[in-house]
Scaffold this active site. Structure first.
Site, PDB file in Angstrom:
ATOM      1  N   HIS A  28       0.847  -1.204   0.000  1.00 14.75           N
ATOM      2  CA  HIS A  28       0.000   0.000   0.000  1.00 14.75           C
ATOM      3  C   HIS A  28       0.881   1.254   0.000  1.00 14.75           C
ATOM      4  CE1 HIS A  28      -3.587  -2.470   1.063  1.00 14.75           C
ATOM      5  NE2 HIS A  28      -2.634  -3.241   1.550  1.00 14.75           N
ATOM      6  N   TYR A  46       4.060  -5.424   9.514  1.00 21.63           N
ATOM      7  CA  TYR A  46       3.945  -3.962   9.457  1.00 21.63           C
ATOM      8  C   TYR A  46       5.131  -3.320  10.177  1.00 21.63           C
ATOM      9  CZ  TYR A  46      -0.937  -4.461   7.878  1.00 21.63           C
ATOM     10  OH  TYR A  46      -2.074  -4.777   7.173  1.00 21.63           O
TER      11      TYR A  46
HETATM   12  C1  HEM Z   1      -0.378 -11.779   6.390  1.00 21.72           C
HETATM   13  C2  HEM Z   1      -1.147 -10.852   5.832  1.00 21.72           C
HETATM   14  C3  HEM Z   1      -0.682  -9.441   5.601  1.00 21.72           C
HETATM   15  C4  HEM Z   1       0.573  -8.953   5.517  1.00 21.72           C
HETATM   16  C5  HEM Z   1       1.877  -9.714   5.617  1.00 21.72           C
HETATM   17  C6  HEM Z   1       0.477  -7.530   5.300  1.00 21.72           C
HETATM   18  C7  HEM Z   1       1.552  -6.669   5.177  1.00 21.72           C
HETATM   19  C8  HEM Z   1       1.497  -5.309   5.123  1.00 21.72           C
HETATM   20  C9  HEM Z   1       2.626  -4.405   5.201  1.00 21.72           C
HETATM   21  C10 HEM Z   1       4.070  -4.828   5.317  1.00 21.72           C
HETATM   22  C11 HEM Z   1       2.149  -3.145   5.155  1.00 21.72           C
HETATM   23  C12 HEM Z   1       2.961  -1.844   5.221  1.00 21.72           C
HETATM   24  C13 HEM Z   1       2.995  -1.350   6.676  1.00 21.72           C
HETATM   25  C14 HEM Z   1       3.746  -0.043   6.899  1.00 21.72           C
HETATM   26  O1  HEM Z   1       4.906   0.123   6.470  1.00 21.72           O
HETATM   27  O2  HEM Z   1       3.180   0.859   7.569  1.00 21.72           O
HETATM   28  C15 HEM Z   1       0.734  -3.240   5.030  1.00 21.72           C
HETATM   29  C16 HEM Z   1      -0.095  -2.178   4.939  1.00 21.72           C
HETATM   30  C17 HEM Z   1      -1.434  -2.300   4.877  1.00 21.72           C
HETATM   31  N1  HEM Z   1      -2.182  -3.451   4.973  1.00 21.72           N
HETATM   32 FE1  HEM Z   1      -1.537  -5.301   5.130  1.00 21.72          FE
HETATM   33  N2  HEM Z   1      -0.839  -7.166   5.251  1.00 21.72           N
HETATM   34  C18 HEM Z   1      -1.581  -8.329   5.438  1.00 21.72           C
HETATM   35  C19 HEM Z   1      -2.927  -8.432   5.485  1.00 21.72           C
HETATM   36  C20 HEM Z   1      -3.763  -7.377   5.392  1.00 21.72           C
HETATM   37  C21 HEM Z   1      -5.180  -7.456   5.506  1.00 21.72           C
HETATM   38  C22 HEM Z   1      -5.986  -8.717   5.801  1.00 21.72           C
HETATM   39  C23 HEM Z   1      -5.648  -6.191   5.334  1.00 21.72           C
HETATM   40  C24 HEM Z   1      -7.043  -5.672   5.346  1.00 21.72           C
HETATM   41  C25 HEM Z   1      -7.973  -6.082   6.115  1.00 21.72           C
HETATM   42  C26 HEM Z   1      -4.512  -5.310   5.142  1.00 21.72           C
HETATM   43  C27 HEM Z   1      -4.567  -3.960   4.944  1.00 21.72           C
HETATM   44  C28 HEM Z   1      -3.491  -3.126   4.860  1.00 21.72           C
HETATM   45  C29 HEM Z   1      -3.596  -1.696   4.658  1.00 21.72           C
HETATM   46  C30 HEM Z   1      -4.865  -0.898   4.470  1.00 21.72           C
HETATM   47  C31 HEM Z   1      -2.302  -1.196   4.688  1.00 21.72           C
HETATM   48  C32 HEM Z   1      -1.889   0.251   4.513  1.00 21.72           C
HETATM   49  C33 HEM Z   1      -1.908   0.936   5.830  1.00 21.72           C
HETATM   50  C34 HEM Z   1      -1.459   2.344   5.659  1.00 21.72           C
HETATM   51  O3  HEM Z   1      -2.137   3.108   4.958  1.00 21.72           O
HETATM   52  O4  HEM Z   1      -0.423   2.680   6.225  1.00 21.72           O
HETATM   53  N3  HEM Z   1      -3.387  -6.063   5.184  1.00 21.72           N
HETATM   54  N4  HEM Z   1       0.347  -4.564   5.010  1.00 21.72           N
END
Ligand code: HEM
Length: 356
Positions: free
Chosen positions: A72, A339
């Site tokens: 994202h 994250y």
């Molecule tokens: C094992 C499953 C998942 C992994 C490994 C993962 C991994 C990540 C990582 C590494 C980030 C960046 C975090 C940062 O640097 O701040 C991220 C952001 C995000 N993830 Fe996931 N994610 C997973 C599942 C999900 C799920 C299930 C959702 C939704 C329900 C989701 C929604 C988001 C959103 C919206 C962001 C952006 C947040 C922002 O705007 O800073 N993710 N994710």
């Protein structure tokens, strides 16, 4: 002249059994230290050796964008308030559910690791929020457009990332790896049904977002109720136009829309019933489940993420106020470590870029 065996000093070596015991103890100690280090690295998601590290390695294998989120990466900082209806207050002791207002810092984004990917074409859109209660406790959440995940475990999630990663030779996922993944994890009918019905709208504002993972609301008496939630847009659906769209089409549209007034969603909680799959984000709950409208999310301002207040924030979905607890869904718990690993990497890169 070599000393004769008779004149040699008596050996200080312990008897062989004692020596073997001592060696075994040293080996045991070393193994225990190694296990403890590995456990700590895993728990805190440190380093490429941990699962979080390996997942984030896979995420950035498509192209490293230093200083940006590993997922994202493209987004917009937003702010506003949560106006609680009070209807969810009997379900949770968290003060933010009592009728009243709590400030919001959030982020609208698209899926994927590229900060320059065209916004309109994105397959996944997202809304992340940090709602701060008067007592300073925060509820952080990160939501996506699909209501369910394709797979239910972190191992499968990682395998999916690996299978879908573009082959450097073609720039596209390797069909054989995709086929192998699909043999191991057959397509999820719940996700397929949603994909078949999903039509991208004209705006982040007219998009519905889902928690996907379940959480547990805890009321004043300690009664626990598993929930998922959706952000239901107030803005009516209008289909995304044919284009062409500029790369920043969604950001531009959102800024323009905000200039005309606040953008709102209803925070709709869905309550599980006994037997519903609470710990598996790949399985939907029946639509007939009771829902409670907890309040309105109202966004009133948006700024570029570069230098914006949301940029340094980690929307870790396990940052929860008392009265909201995580479910045991293993993906939810894997998210925290991933994250944190992403934040660690991007913060280090940003520091290196700005260091004199
Ligand atoms: C094992 C499953 C998942 C992994 C490994 C993962 C991994 C990540 C990582 C590494 C980030 C960046 C975090 C940062 O640097 O701040 C991220 C952001 C995000 N993830 Fe996931 N994610 C997973 C599942 C999900 C799920 C299930 C959702 C939704 C329900 C989701 C929604 C988001 C959103 C919206 C962001 C952006 C947040 C922002 O705007 O800073 N993710 N994710």
């Amino acid at each position: 002249m070599a000393p004769s065996p008779d004149s040699a000093p008596p050996s200080r070596r312990p008897p062989p059994r004692q020596q073997a015991l001592r060696t075994a103890l040293i080996v045991l100690l070393l193994v225990a230290v190694a296990v403890a280090i590995a456990a700590l690295r895993g728990a805190f998601g440190i380093g490429g050796g941990s699962r979080a590290g390996a997942i984030v390695d896979t995420m950035q294998a498509n192209g490293l964008h230093a200083g940006f989120r590993r997922a994202h990466a493209r987004g917009l900082c937003v702010s506003g308030r949560f106006i609680a209806s009070g209807d969810a207050a009997p379900l949770s002791s968290a003060p933010l559910f009592q009728a009243g207002e709590s400030p919001i810092l959030g982020r609208l984004s698209i899926g994927g690791g590229s900060p320059v990917a065209p916004e309109a074409a994105a397959g996944v859109r997202s809304l992340a929020l940090a709602i701060t209660q008067p007592d300073g406790q925060q509820w952080r959440m990160a939501m996506n457009t699909p209501p369910v995940l394709g797979v239910g475990t972190p191992e499968a999630f990682h395998a999916q990332l690996q299978a879908m990663a573009p082959d450097p030779a073609t720039g596209k996922p390797d069909p054989e790896r995709v086929a192998a993944f699909q043999r191991a994890y057959p397509p999820n009918p719940a996700l397929k049904a949603w994909q078949a019905s999903y039509r991208p709208s004209d705006s982040w504002a007219s998009t519905q977002y889902h928690s996907i993972n379940a959480f547990v609301l805890v009321d004043d008496q300690g009664q626990r109720r598993p929930v998922r939630w959706a952000m239901v847009p107030e803005a009516p659906f209008a289909p995304l136009g044919e284009g062409p769209h500029t790369d920043d089409a969604l950001s531009m549209e959102f800024q323009k829309r905000l200039a005309e007034g606040p953008v709102r969603w209803t925070l709709r909680l869905q309550l599980a019933e006994p037997g519903d799959p609470v710990d598996d984000g790949s399985r939907a709950w029946p639509e007939s489940r009771r829902t409670v409208d907890a309040g309105i999310v109202e966004l009133t301002a948006a700024t570029a993420q570069d230098g914006g207040a949301c940029n340094g924030l980690n929307f870790d979905p396990l940052v929860l106020p008392e009265g909201i607890e995580p479910s045991a869904d293993p993906i939810l718990h894997a998210r925290r470590a991933a994250y944190a690993e992403s934040l660690r990497r991007r913060a280090r890169e940003t520091f290196q870029e700005t260091a004199p």
